[in-house]
Enzyme design. Structure first.
Site, PDB file in Angstrom:
ATOM      1  N   HIS A 196       0.844  -1.184   0.000  1.00 32.66           N
ATOM      2  CA  HIS A 196       0.000   0.000   0.000  1.00 32.66           C
ATOM      3  C   HIS A 196       0.884   1.240   0.000  1.00 32.66           C
ATOM      4  O   HIS A 196       0.798   2.077   0.893  1.00 32.66           O
ATOM      5  CB  HIS A 196      -0.952  -0.019   1.211  1.00 32.66           C
TER       6      HIS A 196
HETATM    7  C1  LIG Z   1      -0.157  -9.294  -2.319  1.00 32.12           C
HETATM    8  C2  LIG Z   1      -0.985  -8.056  -2.449  1.00 32.12           C
HETATM    9  C3  LIG Z   1      -2.202  -7.963  -1.769  1.00 32.12           C
HETATM   10  C4  LIG Z   1      -2.978  -6.801  -1.887  1.00 32.12           C
HETATM   11  N1  LIG Z   1      -4.192  -6.765  -1.262  1.00 32.12           N
HETATM   12  C5  LIG Z   1      -4.954  -5.647  -1.359  1.00 32.12           C
HETATM   13  C6  LIG Z   1      -6.240  -5.576  -0.742  1.00 32.12           C
HETATM   14  O1  LIG Z   1      -6.722  -6.527  -0.139  1.00 32.12           O
HETATM   15  N2  LIG Z   1      -6.945  -4.432  -0.855  1.00 32.12           N
HETATM   16  C7  LIG Z   1      -6.477  -3.351  -1.532  1.00 32.12           C
HETATM   17  O2  LIG Z   1      -7.156  -2.323  -1.567  1.00 32.12           O
HETATM   18  N3  LIG Z   1      -5.275  -3.405  -2.162  1.00 32.12           N
HETATM   19  C8  LIG Z   1      -4.513  -4.518  -2.096  1.00 32.12           C
HETATM   20  N4  LIG Z   1      -3.314  -4.576  -2.747  1.00 32.12           N
HETATM   21  C9  LIG Z   1      -2.898  -3.413  -3.550  1.00 32.12           C
HETATM   22  C10 LIG Z   1      -3.534  -3.469  -4.935  1.00 32.12           C
HETATM   23  O3  LIG Z   1      -3.144  -4.639  -5.578  1.00 32.12           O
HETATM   24  C11 LIG Z   1      -3.114  -2.230  -5.720  1.00 32.12           C
HETATM   25  O4  LIG Z   1      -3.599  -1.068  -5.046  1.00 32.12           O
HETATM   26  C12 LIG Z   1      -3.703  -2.190  -7.109  1.00 32.12           C
HETATM   27  O5  LIG Z   1      -3.544  -3.415  -7.767  1.00 32.12           O
HETATM   28  C13 LIG Z   1      -3.035  -1.067  -7.891  1.00 32.12           C
HETATM   29  O6  LIG Z   1      -3.537  -1.023  -9.196  1.00 32.12           O
HETATM   30  P1  LIG Z   1      -2.745  -0.239 -10.334  1.00 32.12           P
HETATM   31  O7  LIG Z   1      -3.520  -0.439 -11.596  1.00 32.12           O
HETATM   32  O8  LIG Z   1      -2.474   1.140  -9.871  1.00 32.12           O
HETATM   33  O9  LIG Z   1      -1.305  -0.925 -10.412  1.00 32.12           O
HETATM   34  P2  LIG Z   1      -0.864  -2.420 -10.787  1.00 32.12           P
HETATM   35  O10 LIG Z   1      -1.899  -3.386 -10.417  1.00 32.12           O
HETATM   36  O11 LIG Z   1       0.497  -2.612 -10.230  1.00 32.12           O
HETATM   37  O12 LIG Z   1      -0.803  -2.392 -12.373  1.00 32.12           O
HETATM   38  C14 LIG Z   1       0.189  -1.677 -13.053  1.00 32.12           C
HETATM   39  C15 LIG Z   1       0.509  -2.429 -14.332  1.00 32.12           C
HETATM   40  O13 LIG Z   1       1.381  -1.622 -15.093  1.00 32.12           O
HETATM   41  C16 LIG Z   1       2.405  -2.418 -15.622  1.00 32.12           C
HETATM   42  N5  LIG Z   1       3.577  -1.555 -15.832  1.00 32.12           N
HETATM   43  C17 LIG Z   1       4.333  -0.943 -14.891  1.00 32.12           C
HETATM   44  N6  LIG Z   1       5.290  -0.211 -15.462  1.00 32.12           N
HETATM   45  C18 LIG Z   1       5.135  -0.352 -16.814  1.00 32.12           C
HETATM   46  C19 LIG Z   1       5.826   0.163 -17.931  1.00 32.12           C
HETATM   47  N7  LIG Z   1       6.869   0.962 -17.799  1.00 32.12           N
HETATM   48  N8  LIG Z   1       5.398  -0.189 -19.172  1.00 32.12           N
HETATM   49  C20 LIG Z   1       4.330  -1.021 -19.321  1.00 32.12           C
HETATM   50  N9  LIG Z   1       3.652  -1.546 -18.295  1.00 32.12           N
HETATM   51  C21 LIG Z   1       4.041  -1.210 -17.043  1.00 32.12           C
HETATM   52  C22 LIG Z   1       2.646  -3.493 -14.590  1.00 32.12           C
HETATM   53  O14 LIG Z   1       3.246  -4.643 -15.158  1.00 32.12           O
HETATM   54  C23 LIG Z   1       1.234  -3.745 -14.084  1.00 32.12           C
HETATM   55  O15 LIG Z   1       0.585  -4.761 -14.811  1.00 32.12           O
HETATM   56  C24 LIG Z   1      -2.518  -5.725  -2.677  1.00 32.12           C
HETATM   57  C25 LIG Z   1      -1.300  -5.819  -3.360  1.00 32.12           C
HETATM   58  C26 LIG Z   1      -0.543  -6.985  -3.253  1.00 32.12           C
HETATM   59  C27 LIG Z   1       0.736  -7.074  -4.020  1.00 32.12           C
END
Ligand SMILES: Cc1cc2nc3c(=O)[nH]c(=O)nc-3n(C[C@H](O)[C@H](O)[C@H](O)COP(=O)(O)OP(=O)(O)OC[C@H]3O[C@@H](n4cnc5c(N)ncnc54)[C@H](O)[C@@H]3O)c2cc1C
Ligand code: SF4
Length: 559
Positions: A489
């Site tokens: 987080h």
């Molecule tokens: C084990 C675990 C448990 C969690 N449990 C919870 C929970 O219970 N509740 C909660 O609210 N949150 C939880 N979280 C947090 C939650 O997963 C994240 O807040 C959320 O997934 C973020 O979404 P996002 O789209 O911002 O980023 P991400 O899901 O990280 O997606 C970003 C994507 O961008 C891609 N990317 C990055 N850089 C580049 C680049 N330069 N070029 C191309 N692609 C790129 C990555 O490969 C990834 O697929 C948890 C996280 C983990 C790891």
């Protein structure tokens, strides 16, 4: 493409806009996880996470230290591949408090400016709870969040009930509920993205109910019961025929003329080819760390200068404070702790946000106090009371005895921003493509130590009420250490606000310094709350998608 990328793609393509989704990792589907509850592969060797040998971050506790690269996983886990971290999250789906969005004003109003310690960079979000509420609602309806709509009196108003009922209240949760109610608190079932029943969302996507298999956090769901972008928003976008997903495409730079972006450069990680993709609008949804890093590496926006306080990219990095807890050992009872789901749990908010009087306390904000039944994995789960030898016959006997006889009341504490907690580019270390790594400068403060102690004691009271043979209270917070897992987080770095001097994006997540760039994710949080972040990330994604559509019609700054 995680939650941010998927939501933006779904909303824009439904509106007839052509979207190219660039994802550095591979494609994924539910079939990948069939019959694969392999703890070693997923939970210990991090099959679904970013490959740190190619790209990582560097870390230091303070400016007097040299930052070093994070070469193996510990404190947090970075998503990779279609669905991002949304594929292997737990699914705990909390809204933030109205107080969070106006934290500076409300703190000053209630306690006076003197309550904010020197160096704490507390600021309002440029959006209120009432303004963000419809977007929370949208995310919860699309993901099918299961919860008790009326049970938490500490939260802001809801426009609609949760779309599905709460998950099952197991004997462990019932015990927590009874104990916390007896102490006068207000427990509620944690809102869950693990579906409590079969559900069809407003976009017509149907999913099956959770089986409480217990292999949820760090794993993909073989039933599609856990809301993740691959089983919700990405298929919605694909069905329009307007989304082209390009996997193995690692974006290394945003192209721009100083005022507007013209596209991005990415590397095809299979062929090594460098590709330029032109765009009318660029959306960054690459998790909060890479959002900040891409801007810094592209020289877009003004980097935060910690000495002058000027500049915004990298400002207000925050984390969470999760060490405070109470562990109960039961000599005469066993529980089914091996079963569970990522978001199965109960919590109360009586000591979260500003729901309690801080006048005589040496900290601001607070924590959710909670019990979780996520399914304790056999390799990781080796509980033993303090004083047990850490190896040999006695250790084996004790950990086997307590394997299903330990319950924990935990705290998830807010992390407030400080001038000296920030993100910038590392001067030494680079990734496989020759681009500087992102450097994190962060440590826990006295605020965090005070919060931990106070909340751990409250957790201890509940735990004692739950009738264990003995209780251990963990109320000490050591300096921040990147080695043990704590929480993924992480927040801040490209924060939102009403003032371009102190924020990088406005309330539509539109960059003040580049009107056709929208930077979306927990990077926008000016501080981190005592809750999980993804409901707020989802809500902000819906808000940004609306902003992008407005921008494509009218141009210019939306605020
Ligand atoms: C084990 C675990 C448990 C969690 N449990 C919870 C929970 O219970 N509740 C909660 O609210 N949150 C939880 N979280 C947090 C939650 O997963 C994240 O807040 C959320 O997934 C973020 O979404 P996002 O789209 O911002 O980023 P991400 O899901 O990280 O997606 C970003 C994507 O961008 C891609 N990317 C990055 N850089 C580049 C680049 N330069 N070029 C191309 N692609 C790129 C990555 O490969 C990834 O697929 C948890 C996280 C983990 C790891
Ligand atoms: S606990 Fe439920 S949601 Fe999580 S992986 Fe198992 S079936 Fe899926």
């Amino acid at each position: 493409m995680g939650w941010v990328g998927g939501i933006i793609a779904a909303e824009l393509t439904k509106a007839g806009i052509q979207v190219v989704g660039l994802e550095r990792g591979k494609s994924r589907s539910t079939e990948d996880y069939f019959m694969d509850h392999d703890e070693l592969r997923y939970a210990r060797r991090f099959e679904l996470m970013q490959d740190l040998s190619k790209e990582t971050i560097t870390f230091r506790n303070s400016e007097s230290m040299r930052a070093l690269p994070m070469r193996s996983y510990g404190s947090f886990l970075l998503g990779d591949g279609l669905g991002g971290a949304g594929s292997h999250w737990n699914g705990q789906t909390h809204r933030f408090l109205p107080y969070d969005f106006e934290i500076y004003n409300q703190t000053v109003e209630r306690y006076g400016k003197g309550k904010i310690p020197e160096g704490m960079q507390l600021q309002d979000w440029g959006i209120t709870y009432d303004e963000i509420e419809p977007y929370y609602d949208k995310f919860e309806q699309v993901a099918g969040i299961s919860g008790e709509s009326e049970a938490n009196p500490m939260l802001g108003k809801r426009s609609h009930p949760f779309p599905t009922p709460p998950m099952k209240k197991t004997p462990i949760l019932q015990r927590f509920e009874e104990a916390s109610k007896k102490l006068g608190y207000h427990p509620y079932m944690i809102p869950s993205a693990n579906l409590s029943e079969n559900y069809k969302n407003p976009d017509g996507i149907s999913r099956a109910a959770c089986q409480y298999c217990g292999f949820c956090e760090r794993f993909g769901c073989e039933y599609g019961a856990k809301a993740d972008p691959v089983v919700t928003v990405i298929p919605t976008a694909m069905a329009t025929g307007k989304l082209e997903v390009r996997t193995f495409s690692n974006v290394t730079e945003i192209l721009h003329d100083g005022k507007k972006a013209t596209g991005v450069v990415y590397i095809n990680t299979v062929t090594g080819e460098e590709v330029t993709q032109p765009a009318d609008v660029v959306v960054l949804g690459s998790f909060m760390l890479n959002n900040a890093r891409l801007l810094l590496n592209s020289k877009l926006g003004t980097p935060y200068n910690r000495k002058t306080g000027r500049g915004t990219i990298g400002r207000n990095y925050a984390y969470q404070v999760n060490s405070g807890r109470a562990v109960g050992f039961y000599d005469d009872e066993e529980f089914s702790t091996f079963m569970g789901a990522g978001a199965l749990g109960m919590e109360f908010d009586d000591f979260n946000g500003d729901n309690f009087d801080h006048s005589d306390l040496k900290f601001l904000h607070g924590a959710g106090i909670r019990i979780s039944q996520n399914g304790l994995r056999p390799i990781e789960n080796n509980p033993a009371p303090q004083g047990t030898p850490t190896w040999g016959k006695k250790w084996k006997e004790t950990t086997l005895k307590y394997a299903n006889r330990v319950l924990t009341v935990a705290t998830q504490g807010a992390s407030l921003p400080w001038k000296h907690h920030y993100l910038d580019l590392d001067p030494t270390y680079k990734d496989i493509y020759g681009k500087p790594l992102l450097r994190i400068t962060f440590d826990f403060e006295d605020q965090d130590r005070e919060l931990t102690k106070y909340l751990a004691d409250k957790a201890g009271e509940v735990m004692k009420e739950m009738g264990p043979s003995h209780v251990e209270i963990k109320d000490k917070l050591d300096p921040y250490n990147i080695v043990p897992y704590q929480s993924t987080h992480n927040t801040g770095g490209v924060i939102m606000g009403a003032d371009p001097e102190t924020s990088a994006v406005n309330s539509y997540l539109q960059m003040w310094e580049a009107e056709n760039v929208f930077v979306v994710g927990a990077s926008a949080f000016p501080h981190n709350s005592g809750y999980n972040p993804t409901d707020t990330v989802g809500a902000l994604s819906y808000r940004a998608a609306e902003g992008i559509q407005k921008y494509l019609k009218q141009g210019g700054m939306l605020v």
